[in-house]
Design an enzyme around this catalytic site. Structure first.
Site, PDB file in Angstrom:
ATOM      1  CE1 TYR A  86     -10.000  43.630  39.616  1.00 58.23           C
ATOM      2  CE2 TYR A  86      -9.356  45.457  41.047  1.00 58.23           C
ATOM      3  CZ  TYR A  86      -9.185  44.148  40.617  1.00 58.23           C
ATOM      4  OH  TYR A  86      -8.214  43.363  41.183  1.00 58.23           O
TER       5      TYR A  86
HETATM    6  N1  NAD Z   1      -1.469  42.573  40.698  1.00 65.14           N
HETATM    7  C1  NAD Z   1      -2.076  43.274  41.643  1.00 65.14           C
HETATM    8  O1  NAD Z   1      -1.577  44.311  42.117  1.00 65.14           O
HETATM    9  C2  NAD Z   1      -3.407  42.811  42.198  1.00 65.14           C
HETATM   10  C3  NAD Z   1      -3.967  43.537  43.260  1.00 65.14           C
HETATM   11  C4  NAD Z   1      -5.193  43.120  43.778  1.00 65.14           C
HETATM   12  C5  NAD Z   1      -5.830  42.017  43.267  1.00 65.14           C
HETATM   13  N2  NAD Z   1      -5.275  41.346  42.212  1.00 65.14           N
HETATM   14  C6  NAD Z   1      -5.995  40.169  41.695  1.00 65.14           C
HETATM   15  O2  NAD Z   1      -5.100  39.066  41.692  1.00 65.14           O
HETATM   16  C7  NAD Z   1      -5.372  38.196  40.580  1.00 65.14           C
HETATM   17  C8  NAD Z   1      -4.130  38.002  39.742  1.00 65.14           C
HETATM   18  O3  NAD Z   1      -3.683  39.274  39.290  1.00 65.14           O
HETATM   19  P1  NAD Z   1      -2.450  39.456  38.308  1.00 65.14           P
HETATM   20  O4  NAD Z   1      -1.821  40.760  38.630  1.00 65.14           O
HETATM   21  O5  NAD Z   1      -1.652  38.214  38.277  1.00 65.14           O
HETATM   22  O6  NAD Z   1      -3.241  39.637  36.930  1.00 65.14           O
HETATM   23  P2  NAD Z   1      -2.922  39.014  35.472  1.00 65.14           P
HETATM   24  O7  NAD Z   1      -3.846  39.715  34.538  1.00 65.14           O
HETATM   25  O8  NAD Z   1      -1.473  39.073  35.205  1.00 65.14           O
HETATM   26  O9  NAD Z   1      -3.346  37.503  35.625  1.00 65.14           O
HETATM   27  C9  NAD Z   1      -4.651  37.011  35.395  1.00 65.14           C
HETATM   28  C10 NAD Z   1      -4.541  35.855  34.422  1.00 65.14           C
HETATM   29  O10 NAD Z   1      -5.826  35.271  34.303  1.00 65.14           O
HETATM   30  C11 NAD Z   1      -6.087  34.974  32.943  1.00 65.14           C
HETATM   31  N3  NAD Z   1      -7.553  35.047  32.785  1.00 65.14           N
HETATM   32  C12 NAD Z   1      -8.337  36.128  32.915  1.00 65.14           C
HETATM   33  N4  NAD Z   1      -9.621  35.813  32.745  1.00 65.14           N
HETATM   34  C13 NAD Z   1      -9.655  34.477  32.515  1.00 65.14           C
HETATM   35  C14 NAD Z   1     -10.713  33.553  32.264  1.00 65.14           C
HETATM   36  N5  NAD Z   1     -11.967  33.950  32.226  1.00 65.14           N
HETATM   37  N6  NAD Z   1     -10.395  32.245  32.066  1.00 65.14           N
HETATM   38  C15 NAD Z   1      -9.101  31.832  32.101  1.00 65.14           C
HETATM   39  N7  NAD Z   1      -8.067  32.667  32.333  1.00 65.14           N
HETATM   40  C16 NAD Z   1      -8.343  33.973  32.547  1.00 65.14           C
HETATM   41  C17 NAD Z   1      -5.354  36.023  32.150  1.00 65.14           C
HETATM   42  O11 NAD Z   1      -5.005  35.582  30.849  1.00 65.14           O
HETATM   43  C18 NAD Z   1      -4.124  36.285  33.017  1.00 65.14           C
HETATM   44  O12 NAD Z   1      -3.014  35.524  32.579  1.00 65.14           O
HETATM   45  C19 NAD Z   1      -6.530  38.855  39.833  1.00 65.14           C
HETATM   46  O13 NAD Z   1      -7.722  38.274  40.285  1.00 65.14           O
HETATM   47  C20 NAD Z   1      -6.460  40.305  40.251  1.00 65.14           C
HETATM   48  O14 NAD Z   1      -7.712  40.937  40.163  1.00 65.14           O
HETATM   49  C21 NAD Z   1      -4.076  41.717  41.678  1.00 65.14           C
END
Ligand code: NAD
Length: 329
Positions: free
Chosen positions: A153
């Site tokens: 990741y």
């Molecule tokens: N939530 C956290 O604590 C956190 C921390 C660090 C980084 N992030 C990053 O922030 C971003 C958002 O995180 P989140 O917590 O909202 O995650 P999440 O999984 O709730 O949201 C990601 C969304 O993207 C969609 N998705 C995934 N792959 C896709 C693709 N190939 N095409 C179209 N849609 C796609 C999924 O259906 C999902 O709804 C991500 O990139 C994650 O890696 C999150």
């Protein structure tokens, strides 16, 4: 401005869209609604977005579909793109590495390339605190070495930063990578600790506590994350670099045990704990330095852990009550 949010049905994307719909900008969203976690939660978030007076223009699409992206970007000519779509989750990358390569490497490359072709003014994308691995120079500053990611990741997110750097320098595309630190709050992800703990405590089930809850996390409330992203979207370009990496955190880390105590206090139920050993790929501690974003973008987190957990639990109870009622009908 025309703003595109990818991953708009996800936790952070939903909150960002909800907030931006109150501004004068035209908001577009794409999401493939994959089943990494409960699709109904993603659909419920979209339904919530549609309650806004101004509607979001939503497409159920994949980042891997470059043909679609090329047509879409050509037609809409976005000013700002915020790429939040990704395969998130640290532990899942041990079980299903393919998903990370498809979504985070191929998907991200497509967004980067169409942003270049159709001259997007600013591509903002999600990176993660996981890129710091087990670096122990706290608080973690953006200029620390990130050469030792502990899971695929983190390696894919680090690759995004490198790919963005090459595009910023060769094609003059403005990119900003945001390293989020453990985001929590209402509408949060079911694969994250707050959701799992709350669900299991209410269901009188054991909660799995890795490393005896000694992990330390810089828990950051969702509204503070949205506030930080908005600062980056709307700040003047003058004096800003074409390629930038920024932490968005709270700057005040807490032990997981303290997090759990706060949840128990709110629920007024003592958790049944099942202690488990440290897991492969787990990071022991995160603590963000927020000096850079505070100085350059006047960012200041506002929400305490106490307030943030209360807001989550209030939402959790309400959301599940509605669902229970629906299931009975
Ligand atoms: N939530 C956290 O604590 C956190 C921390 C660090 C980084 N992030 C990053 O922030 C971003 C958002 O995180 P989140 O917590 O909202 O995650 P999440 O999984 O709730 O949201 C990601 C969304 O993207 C969609 N998705 C995934 N792959 C896709 C693709 N190939 N095409 C179209 N849609 C796609 C999924 O259906 C999902 O709804 C991500 O990139 C994650 O890696 C999150």
């Amino acid at each position: 401005m025309k703003i595109l949010i990818t991953g708009v049905a996800g936790f952070i994307g939903f909150h960002l869209a909800n907030n931006l719909l109150k501004t004068q900008n035209k908001i577009y969203g794409i999401d493939n609604l994959n089943d990494y976690y409960d699709v109904n939660l993603k659909k419920a978030r979209l339904k919530e977005l549609n309650k806004n007076k101004k509607k979001i223009i939503f497409y159920k699409k994949n980042l891997e579909d470059k043909k679609f992206l090329l047509k879409f970007f050509k037609k809409e000519k976005f000013d700002i793109v915020i790429n939040l779509a990704a395969q998130a989750g640290v532990r899942y990358s041990i079980i299903n590495p393919d998903s990370y390569i498809q979504r985070n490497i191929i998907g991200f490359y497509n967004i980067l390339d169409v942003s270049r072709i159709y001259r997007v003014k600013h591509l903002i994308y999600a990176s993660t605190s996981s890129v710091y691995g087990n670096n122990k120079s706290y608080p973690l500053k953006e200029n620390l070495s990130t050469q030792q990611p502990l899971q695929l990741y983190a390696a894919t997110k680090l690759s995004n930063e490198l790919m963005a750097h090459s595009y910023s320098s060769i094609f003059n595309l403005r990119t900003t990578g945001l390293r989020f630190f453990t985001v929590y709050g209402p509408w949060g992800r079911p694969d994250m600790a707050l959701y799992i703990f709350t669900k299991n405590i209410l269901g009188k089930k054991f909660i799995p506590l890795f490393n005896r809850g000694s992990h330390v996390r810089d828990f950051t409330y969702i509204d503070d994350i949205v506030y930080g992203i908005k600062k980056v979207i709307f700040s003047k370009k003058k004096g800003k670099k074409n390629y930038e990496i920024l932490n968005i955190g709270n700057g005040k880390p807490n032990h997981l045990k303290r997090y759990l105590k706060e949840i128990e206090k709110n629920l007024k139920i003592k958790a049944k704990i099942k202690n488990l050993p440290l897991q492969d790929g787990d990071i022991i501690k995160t603590h963000s330095s927020i000096i850079k974003i505070s100085k350059n973008y006047a960012y200041k987190p506002k929400t305490s852990l106490k307030e943030g957990i209360k807001n989550f639990i209030d939402w959790y109870r309400k959301y599940n009550k509605v669902n229970e009622r629906k299931n009975k009908i």
